[in-house]
Design a protein around this motif. Structure first.
Motif, PDB file in Angstrom:
ATOM      1  N   TYR A 124     -15.809   2.798   3.735  1.00 54.63           N
ATOM      2  CA  TYR A 124     -16.531   2.681   2.468  1.00 54.63           C
ATOM      3  C   TYR A 124     -16.228   3.885   1.570  1.00 54.63           C
ATOM      4  N   ASP A 147       0.855  -1.178   0.000  1.00 55.92           N
ATOM      5  CA  ASP A 147       0.000   0.000   0.000  1.00 55.92           C
ATOM      6  C   ASP A 147       0.894   1.232   0.000  1.00 55.92           C
ATOM      7  N   ASP A 198     -13.489   5.613   1.588  1.00 57.67           N
ATOM      8  CA  ASP A 198     -12.126   5.389   1.103  1.00 57.67           C
ATOM      9  C   ASP A 198     -12.121   4.437  -0.087  1.00 57.67           C
ATOM     10  N   ARG A 199     -12.885   3.360   0.027  1.00 55.15           N
ATOM     11  CA  ARG A 199     -12.941   2.375  -1.049  1.00 55.15           C
ATOM     12  C   ARG A 199     -13.549   2.979  -2.317  1.00 55.15           C
ATOM     13  N   LEU A 200     -14.597   3.809  -2.163  1.00 54.54           N
ATOM     14  CA  LEU A 200     -15.178   4.483  -3.320  1.00 54.54           C
ATOM     15  C   LEU A 200     -14.160   5.395  -3.997  1.00 54.54           C
ATOM     16  N   ASN A 201     -13.383   6.108  -3.199  1.00 56.76           N
ATOM     17  CA  ASN A 201     -12.370   7.004  -3.756  1.00 56.76           C
ATOM     18  C   ASN A 201     -11.281   6.206  -4.483  1.00 56.76           C
ATOM     19  N   GLU A 202     -10.847   5.093  -3.902  1.00 54.77           N
ATOM     20  CA  GLU A 202      -9.841   4.255  -4.572  1.00 54.77           C
ATOM     21  C   GLU A 202     -10.361   3.704  -5.889  1.00 54.77           C
ATOM     22  N   ASN A 203     -11.625   3.283  -5.918  1.00 57.66           N
ATOM     23  CA  ASN A 203     -12.211   2.782  -7.163  1.00 57.66           C
ATOM     24  C   ASN A 203     -12.298   3.877  -8.211  1.00 57.66           C
ATOM     25  N   ARG A 204     -12.630   5.092  -7.798  1.00 58.20           N
ATOM     26  CA  ARG A 204     -12.692   6.213  -8.735  1.00 58.20           C
ATOM     27  C   ARG A 204     -11.309   6.500  -9.324  1.00 58.20           C
ATOM     28  N   ALA A 234      -8.803   4.345  -9.532  1.00 58.38           N
ATOM     29  CA  ALA A 234      -8.404   3.219 -10.378  1.00 58.38           C
ATOM     30  C   ALA A 234      -9.070   3.307 -11.743  1.00 58.38           C
ATOM     31  N   ARG A 235     -10.330   3.730 -11.775  1.00 52.57           N
ATOM     32  CA  ARG A 235     -11.035   3.888 -13.051  1.00 52.57           C
ATOM     33  C   ARG A 235     -10.376   4.988 -13.883  1.00 52.57           C
ATOM     34  N   ARG A 236      -9.976   6.092 -13.224  1.00 53.28           N
ATOM     35  CA  ARG A 236      -9.285   7.176 -13.928  1.00 53.28           C
ATOM     36  C   ARG A 236      -7.957   6.697 -14.505  1.00 53.28           C
TER      37      ARG A 236
END
Length: 119
Positions: A73, A20, A75-81, A83-85
């Protein structure tokens, strides 16, 4: 093997990281913030009901226990955003290699001039 003094912009996205890379503060900020918001909400409820601040301690515990997973949750949403970028950027770089030429690595000794102090 590729010359180590050159690099591609795509290498910045496709390198393998097995740890990480976020700092401790970065990892703990959202759960701590949302937990503190839950605690503060319990204090505000008691204040507006004109009760002692720490009365009904179970409410404080419950709101903190709800706030910490909400922060995780978020934090996880931000990481997914993010990663998509990154996936969109990688796709663009792979489809348009002419826009991202391989650059030569420049060392500081080649860029900086000789330093002479003024006294």
């Amino acid at each position: 093997m590729e010359n180590p003094s050159t690099h591609s912009d795509l290498e910045l996205f496709t390198r393998e990281l097995t740890w990480d890379t976020r700092t401790t503060i970065n990892r703990l900020f959202s759960p701590t913030f949302f937990g503190a918001m839950g605690f503060g909400m319990a204090l505000a409820i008691n204040y507006f009901q004109r009760r002692p601040m720490m009365s009904g301690i179970q409410r404080h515990i419950a709101l903190v226990a709800i706030g910490v997973p909400v922060g995780m949750y978020a934090d996880r949403l931000n990481e997914n955003r993010l990663a998509r970028r990154d996936a969109i950027l990688i796709h663009y770089i792979r489809n348009h290699p002419e826009d991202f030429p391989v650059t030569e690595r420049v060392k500081y000794k080649d860029v900086l001039d000789k330093w002479l102090p003024r006294r």
